[in-house]
Design a protein around this motif. Structure first.
Motif, mmCIF file in Angstrom:
data_model
loop_
_atom_site.group_PDB
_atom_site.id
_atom_site.type_symbol
_atom_site.label_atom_id
_atom_site.label_comp_id
_atom_site.label_asym_id
_atom_site.label_seq_id
_atom_site.Cartn_x
_atom_site.Cartn_y
_atom_site.Cartn_z
ATOM 1 N N TYR A 222 38.333 16.648 51.900
ATOM 2 C CA TYR A 222 38.489 16.687 50.006
ATOM 3 C C TYR A 222 38.448 15.820 49.452
ATOM 4 C CZ TYR A 222 40.570 21.884 51.388
ATOM 5 O OH TYR A 222 40.407 22.521 51.907
ATOM 6 N N LYS A 223 37.492 15.771 48.132
ATOM 7 C CA LYS A 223 37.429 14.614 46.758
ATOM 8 C C LYS A 223 38.881 15.214 46.731
ATOM 9 C CE LYS A 223 34.289 13.886 42.959
ATOM 10 N NZ LYS A 223 33.143 13.969 42.723
ATOM 11 N N THR A 224 39.355 13.173 46.094
ATOM 12 C CA THR A 224 40.810 13.000 46.128
ATOM 13 C C THR A 224 41.361 12.188 45.367
ATOM 14 O OG1 THR A 224 41.617 14.593 48.179
ATOM 15 C CG2 THR A 224 42.511 12.557 46.535
ATOM 16 N N TYR A 225 41.337 12.335 43.731
ATOM 17 C CA TYR A 225 41.941 11.359 43.119
ATOM 18 C C TYR A 225 43.814 11.372 43.413
ATOM 19 C CZ TYR A 225 44.143 8.837 39.143
ATOM 20 O OH TYR A 225 44.333 8.197 38.166
ATOM 21 N N PHE A 226 43.436 9.864 43.791
ATOM 22 C CA PHE A 226 45.328 8.831 44.060
ATOM 23 C C PHE A 226 45.723 8.279 42.820
ATOM 24 C CE2 PHE A 226 43.224 9.638 48.175
ATOM 25 C CZ PHE A 226 44.541 10.097 48.597
ATOM 26 N N ALA A 227 46.654 9.031 42.054
ATOM 27 C CA ALA A 227 47.352 8.276 41.101
ATOM 28 C C ALA A 227 47.853 6.892 41.279
ATOM 29 C CB ALA A 227 48.515 9.498 40.595
ATOM 30 N N LEU A 436 39.232 7.622 42.696
ATOM 31 C CA LEU A 436 39.077 8.281 43.204
ATOM 32 C C LEU A 436 38.153 8.303 44.435
ATOM 33 C CD1 LEU A 436 38.215 11.665 42.300
ATOM 34 C CD2 LEU A 436 35.856 10.137 40.989
ATOM 35 N N VAL A 437 38.268 9.206 45.885
ATOM 36 C CA VAL A 437 37.074 8.955 46.956
ATOM 37 C C VAL A 437 36.664 10.073 47.325
ATOM 38 C CG1 VAL A 437 39.037 7.489 47.636
ATOM 39 C CG2 VAL A 437 39.393 9.458 48.327
ATOM 40 N N ASN A 438 35.914 10.362 48.630
ATOM 41 C CA ASN A 438 35.308 11.225 48.514
ATOM 42 C C ASN A 438 36.103 11.755 50.275
ATOM 43 O OD1 ASN A 438 32.936 13.372 47.180
ATOM 44 N ND2 ASN A 438 31.979 10.958 47.447
ATOM 45 N N ASP A 439 35.514 12.964 50.250
ATOM 46 C CA ASP A 439 36.109 13.811 51.922
ATOM 47 C C ASP A 439 36.974 12.831 51.996
ATOM 48 O OD1 ASP A 439 33.829 15.168 51.493
ATOM 49 O OD2 ASP A 439 32.097 13.152 52.697
ATOM 50 N N PHE A 440 38.446 12.676 51.576
ATOM 51 C CA PHE A 440 39.513 12.338 52.221
ATOM 52 C C PHE A 440 39.952 13.632 53.474
ATOM 53 C CE2 PHE A 440 44.448 11.077 51.794
ATOM 54 C CZ PHE A 440 44.122 9.683 52.270
ATOM 55 N N THR A 441 40.516 13.177 54.277
ATOM 56 C CA THR A 441 40.669 13.747 55.734
ATOM 57 C C THR A 441 42.663 14.091 55.656
ATOM 58 O OG1 THR A 441 38.894 12.849 56.690
ATOM 59 C CG2 THR A 441 40.918 14.098 57.500
ATOM 60 N N TYR A 442 42.755 15.104 54.830
ATOM 61 C CA TYR A 442 43.894 15.869 55.845
ATOM 62 C C TYR A 442 43.949 16.649 56.440
ATOM 63 C CZ TYR A 442 44.070 14.968 50.426
ATOM 64 O OH TYR A 442 44.574 14.258 49.371
ATOM 65 N N THR A 443 44.852 16.755 57.490
ATOM 66 C CA THR A 443 45.138 17.253 58.765
ATOM 67 C C THR A 443 45.451 18.281 59.563
ATOM 68 O OG1 THR A 443 46.671 15.887 59.272
ATOM 69 C CG2 THR A 443 44.704 15.485 60.041
#
Length: 444
Positions: A222-227, A436-443
């Motif tokens: 998922y595209k993800t924003y990390f604070a 802000l990153v693309n395609d961060f992997t959640y398992t």
């Protein structure tokens, strides 16, 4: 006039110089604080008090052997000197029974420094009303810790360093009736009422969003924003077998592929040690001074590791003032161009992650990190927060989220402090933007 803590510390150094033998060398390290601790629960004071504490670590070296003692430092000369002299005699006897240390580094040089950073902290009687005024109608839980912290160093070569700083941290959570929480940290050297109000208001907004039904997010990318708080957690992993030269030499470093230039990170990503903020002392456990700034990763390329004198001696490297554990002390990730008002629109559809926890390496040679999302994390659609999410586990490589998948960093940074109080109140923290990153992997 009553002697000051600094006067007593200096006198202890001078007396040890007289009492040591011609072949002995020593280092003396002081940790001291005068702090107020106030613990809150349900927007009420649960516990409060002032703590004045200090400890000395004396390390004695002779014939390529060393040993140390740690003992209280009261500020009372008669007590402190007798305790220190007893420790000296015990160490002198103990050294004869210890093996030779081929990489022992003895104190050397003529470094000396004195740095006192005076802040504007809340008066003791103002802490409770100031903090609770904005949250009196909420389930507010947390701890305020504030006051002066002292770090000092002296050795048998005559080197002396004194560092004192006023700091505070407010580590808190706001809970809703279902047990959902928004976590925040407010910290610095000068209490900023306007900034505190703004932060609490933002937390209240997130708390309202948490009342919506949670969205179940399936495993995937998922595209993800990390604070910034989440970024600081990711950055902290670099102190666990990554930026250390000893770990690199021993084959334990997560940045080995970066070191061998087999991989590089995004040119948008730069990391440095920045001691100019004045949050931590520049001297290490041997009285060595690090440069005001030390670049670690510059535009995606590893330019320096952290090298202490012991590692330098063992592996034929040049020391750069790193501490004994070769960990980050004043890290700063450079900001980018993403404005705060652009975050949700740029995220478009994906995950907004406020906090992380339980981080660990899942595959250190490839830089893979696993962990969990925590607290106020949300599902976003078309640039709008739709619903909170249940906690997710992630497993992803830093070579991806700080590499090709890094879209942008925010144009603002936040200081995320160390809040540990085990043994003593910790200093320092990380100055980081959001990412802000693309395609961060959640398992799962």
């Amino acid at each position: 006039m009553k002697p000051t803590l600094e006067t007593n510390f200096n006198q202890l150094i001078e007396t040890l110089l007289i009492k040591k033998t011609a072949t002995e060398q020593f280092t003396l390290i002081l940790t001291s604080e005068h702090s107020q601790f106030t613990r809150f629960n349900h927007a009420q004071v649960r516990q409060t008090g002032l703590v004045t504490d200090g400890s000395i670590t004396l390390t004695l070296m002779e014939n390529q052997r060393s040993s140390f003692r740690t003992f209280p430092f009261t500020g009372n000369w008669d007590i402190d000197w007798q305790t220190a002299y007893t420790a000296l005699l015990e160490l002198r006897e103990e050294l004869t029974q210890l093996p030779v240390d081929p990489y022992l580094v003895l104190p050397s040089g003529n470094n000396s420094s004195r740095e006192v950073n005076t802040g504007k902290l809340l008066a003791a009687e103002s802490v409770t009303p100031t903090i609770l005024e904005l949250v009196s109608d909420l389930d507010f839980t947390g701890m305020y810790a504030g006051g002066v912290v002292v770090k000092a160093y002296g050795d048998s070569e005559g080197q002396k360093h004194w560092f004192a700083t006023d700091t505070f941290t407010l580590d808190y959570s706001l809970f809703d009736t279902k047990g959902q929480a928004v976590k925040g940290i407010f910290a610095g050297s000068n209490w900023d009422e306007a900034a505190y109000i703004a932060q609490i208001n933002q937390a209240k907004t997130q708390l309202q969003l948490l009342s919506r039904p949670a969205k179940q997010v399936t495993k995937g990318k998922y595209k993800t924003y990390f604070a910034p708080a989440a970024v600081a957690d990711l950055l902290g992993m670099l102190s666990w077998s990554a930026v250390s030269e000893a770990d690199l030499q021993q084959g334990n470093s997560a940045l080995a592929m970066l070191s061998r230039q087999e991989k590089q990170l995004s040119p948008q990503f730069s990391l440095k040690e920045n001691f100019q903020q004045g949050f931590v002392p520049r001297f290490n456990q041997l009285g060595e001074m690090v440069a005001p700034e030390l670049p670690i990763i510059s535009q995606g390329v590893l330019v320096n590791t952290l090298v202490n004198s012991r590692t330098a001696k063992e592996y034929g490297k040049i020391a750069n003032g790193a501490n004994s554990s070769e960990t980050l002390r004043a890290p700063e990730i450079s900001p980018g161009n993403l404005g705060v008002e652009e975050i949700l629109q740029s995220l478009d559809t994906g995950l907004y992650i406020s906090n992380l926890h339980y981080l660990n390496w899942s595959d250190r040679p490839t830089g893979r990190i696993t962990g969990m999302t925590r607290y106020a994390c949300f599902w976003v659609e078309n640039g709008e927060i739709i619903a909170p999410i249940e906690n997710l586990r992630f497993d992803e490589s830093l070579y991806r989220f700080w590499g090709d998948n890094l879209i942008e960093l925010t144009n603002f940074q936040e200081f995320i402090p160390e809040v540990g109080t085990y043994g003593s109140r910790q200093l320092g923290g990380s100055l980081v933007p959001g990412i802000l990153v693309n395609d961060f992997t959640y398992t799962l």
